[in-house]
Scaffold this motif. Structure first.
Motif, mmCIF file in Angstrom:
data_model
loop_
_atom_site.group_PDB
_atom_site.id
_atom_site.type_symbol
_atom_site.label_atom_id
_atom_site.label_comp_id
_atom_site.label_asym_id
_atom_site.label_seq_id
_atom_site.Cartn_x
_atom_site.Cartn_y
_atom_site.Cartn_z
ATOM 1 N N ASN A 134 0.946 -1.111 -0.008
ATOM 2 C CA ASN A 134 0.011 0.174 -0.207
ATOM 3 C C ASN A 134 0.817 1.412 0.028
ATOM 4 O O ASN A 134 0.508 2.349 -0.498
ATOM 5 N N PHE A 139 -1.726 8.550 -2.724
ATOM 6 C CA PHE A 139 -2.828 8.641 -1.710
ATOM 7 C C PHE A 139 -4.261 8.867 -2.266
ATOM 8 O O PHE A 139 -5.345 8.459 -1.941
ATOM 9 N N HIS A 140 -3.900 9.644 -3.458
ATOM 10 C CA HIS A 140 -5.529 10.032 -4.113
ATOM 11 C C HIS A 140 -5.777 8.685 -4.682
ATOM 12 O O HIS A 140 -7.283 8.932 -5.090
ATOM 13 N N LEU A 142 -6.256 5.793 -3.312
ATOM 14 C CA LEU A 142 -6.573 4.784 -2.560
ATOM 15 C C LEU A 142 -8.284 4.877 -2.300
ATOM 16 O O LEU A 142 -8.745 6.115 -2.404
ATOM 17 N N PRO A 144 -11.725 5.453 -0.202
ATOM 18 C CA PRO A 144 -11.998 6.389 0.784
ATOM 19 C C PRO A 144 -11.786 5.827 2.291
ATOM 20 O O PRO A 144 -11.039 6.440 3.157
ATOM 21 N N SER A 146 -9.505 3.349 2.850
ATOM 22 C CA SER A 146 -8.068 3.156 3.372
ATOM 23 C C SER A 146 -7.327 4.602 3.599
ATOM 24 O O SER A 146 -6.401 4.646 3.852
ATOM 25 N N GLN A 147 -8.050 5.650 2.867
ATOM 26 C CA GLN A 147 -7.214 6.824 3.091
ATOM 27 C C GLN A 147 -7.638 7.255 4.607
ATOM 28 O O GLN A 147 -6.799 7.953 5.214
ATOM 29 N N LYS A 148 -8.718 6.973 5.170
ATOM 30 C CA LYS A 148 -9.070 7.247 6.473
ATOM 31 C C LYS A 148 -8.039 6.424 7.551
ATOM 32 O O LYS A 148 -7.425 6.845 8.409
ATOM 33 N N GLN A 150 -5.196 5.153 6.694
ATOM 34 C CA GLN A 150 -3.616 5.976 6.311
ATOM 35 C C GLN A 150 -3.795 7.126 7.277
ATOM 36 O O GLN A 150 -2.615 7.365 7.977
ATOM 37 N N GLU A 151 -4.500 7.902 7.227
ATOM 38 C CA GLU A 151 -4.487 9.254 8.026
ATOM 39 C C GLU A 151 -4.418 8.986 9.397
ATOM 40 O O GLU A 151 -3.510 9.572 10.203
#
Length: 503
Positions: A134, A139-140, A142, A144, A146-148, A150-151
């Protein structure tokens, strides 16, 4: 004790009195731009402690944090709670003190990791929700979810990352104990009866060029030659640290440490002492790695200990507050570092940035500016600035020395014999000023003489000033501070005798 205090949401040090016999100076990190202007790269991560306990017990410490201040702050409070809330008393033997110090560091380490247990567990749990490889996906791109994830993982990493090195001084029964973990430094300066300052470095830094530490790592299966060549382990030069979960729990994922049989980076302190302080006149210095590195980057490592002691002695002669003394010395180092960078000289490449700096000074029967007499000579201490050339470069700089003037009789010229500026032969009916500096390094329980060759003040032949037809050389010692202080102290007599100044 640490757990109980956390449950009560109280500061561990609220009720402990600060020691009034010490001062602390600090400076934040700085990165210089091409125009010489500095910018802050991160908030200050250093910490310190300076408390007076019961039964003649004093505790001091300097903590060099990295990747955040959390560990340095936690360690400074928890260590105090583990040492000054009844654990130490005057009946304890040297072995008792060593055992208590070692146990305190162990409690600090374990208690800190307990505070981040939940965050580490959440971090491990969320990592399972990310697809393999991953980290290579933008990031863009990923989903939604996975973005959360990751953050949140980044937030958790900021919360749990970081560590600290520590140097701690304990005074009990007029005995000094130094406990060191990492790359900070402790210096003990003793002023002798003839006005000389003997500088003693207590212990060696736990770094990647420390032979004992390399042997310890090698015994665990680590390739010590690779460690020495790399110069850093997971971004730091220290081989002992507080905190830093990466090198404590995930060391098998770090290339340099992957072959280790057990945890290679430890928080166990190396303890030096006891050293009697009875009848000692001088001062103790605890310095963060950032302060040491800034001075060594500017002038080289050869005379760093002597330089910092000379600066402290000079400021003690000028200031009436230990807090002001400490801050003034830190500002001097910061200014030296900056000046070397903007000068473009040979060492400028080493001075493009510096880390946070902390200096703690604890005086030992040493007078401040208001106490104008030296203990043995009854003399006033005045600063003078002496230029010297670093043997490793062609650049010139200067160091401030303490010139001890007799409190009575007439002022005469002193004779500087050898390179340590020893006291000259007094002329009949008068005394000569002295300006002396000597150094010894203590690595374990023994001490050996160093820098007795006077390389600090020896100029190269090509740079030495040539005498004129009268046999004199142009003035090269800056006596401006000396004249200012002398004039202030002798304003009445000098007004009738024509004054003292450059002639």
């Amino acid at each position: 004790i640490c757990k109980l205090r956390r449950l009560l949401h109280q500061s561990w040090t609220d009720d402990l009195p600060l020691c009034q016999m010490c001062g602390v100076g600090t400076a934040t990190n700085c990165v210089y731009g091409p125009d010489g202007k500095g910018t802050l790269s991160h908030p200050n991560e250093d910490g310190h402690l300076r408390f007076r306990g019961e039964d003649g017990c004093f505790l001091y410490g300097v903590f060099n944090g990295y990747d955040g201040s959390r560990v340095a702050s936690f360690a400074s409070q928890c260590l105090t709670a583990e040492l000054l809330l009844g654990q130490l008393n005057s009946s304890h033997t040297d072995n008792d003190v060593r055992r208590i110090l070692t146990q305190a560091f162990d409690v600090v380490e374990k208690s800190y990791f307990e505070t981040i247990d939940d965050a580490l567990a959440e971090k491990a749990h969320l990592s399972n929700y990310l697809p393999p490889h991953n980290e290579n996906v933008p990031f863009h791109q990923l989903s939604p979810q996975s973005q959360k994830v990751q953050e949140r993982l980044k937030e958790l990493e900021r919360e749990v990352s970081g560590g600290a090195t520590a140097v701690v001084a304990l005074i009990l029964n007029s005995k000094l104990y130094i406990a060191n973990v990492g790359t900070n430094r402790a210096l003990l300066c003793k002023s002798s009866s003839d006005g000389q300052n003997q500088v003693q470095q207590i212990g060696r830094p736990h770094s990647t060029d420390n032979e004992d530490e390399l042997q310890r790592l090698a015994a665990l299966g680590v390739d010590s030659a690779r460690v020495r060549q790399a110069g850093q382990i997971a971004g730091q030069s220290s081989t002992r640290r507080l905190g830093d979960y990466r090198v404590k729990f995930n060391y098998n994922e770090i290339d340099l440490l992957s072959a280790a049989k057990t945890r290679p980076i430890i928080a166990e302190p190396e303890i030096h002492g006891s050293q009697s302080l009875d009848s000692v006149t001088g001062f103790l210095l605890l310095m963060s790695e950032g302060l040491i590195n800034a001075l060594e980057s500017a002038h080289g490592p050869e005379q760093a200990n002597q330089e910092i002691v000379a600066m402290v002695a000079a400021e003690l002669a000028l200031q009436t507050s230990l807090e002001t003394v400490s801050q003034s010395v830190v500002e001097r180092v910061k200014r030296l570092h900056h000046d070397v960078y903007v000068s473009g000289r040979q060492r400028a490449t080493y001075c493009s940035r510096h880390e946070d700096m902390t200096l703690l000074i604890r005086t030992l029967n040493y007078p401040l500016a208001d106490g104008v007499l030296t203990p043995t000579q009854g003399g006033r201490i005045y600063p003078v600035s002496v230029p010297y050339s670093n043997s490793q470069s062609t650049s010139k700089t200067s160091v401030t020395l303490s010139l001890v003037m007799p409190s009575q009789n007439t002022l005469t010229n002193g004779t500087n014999t050898a390179s340590t500026l020893e006291e000259g032969t007094p002329t009949p009916g008068s005394q000569s000023p002295t300006a002396t500096l000597q150094s010894t390094n203590t690595q374990t329980q023994s001490s050996s003489s160093s820098s007795g060759d006077g390389s600090l003040f020896r100029q190269r032949g090509s740079q030495a000033a040539q005498p004129d037809e009268t046999g004199r050389v142009p003035p090269y010692v800056d006596f401006s501070q000396f004249y200012h202080l002398w004039g202030s102290d002798h304003s009445d007599s000098q007004s009738t005798q024509g004054g003292l100044g450059p002639q």
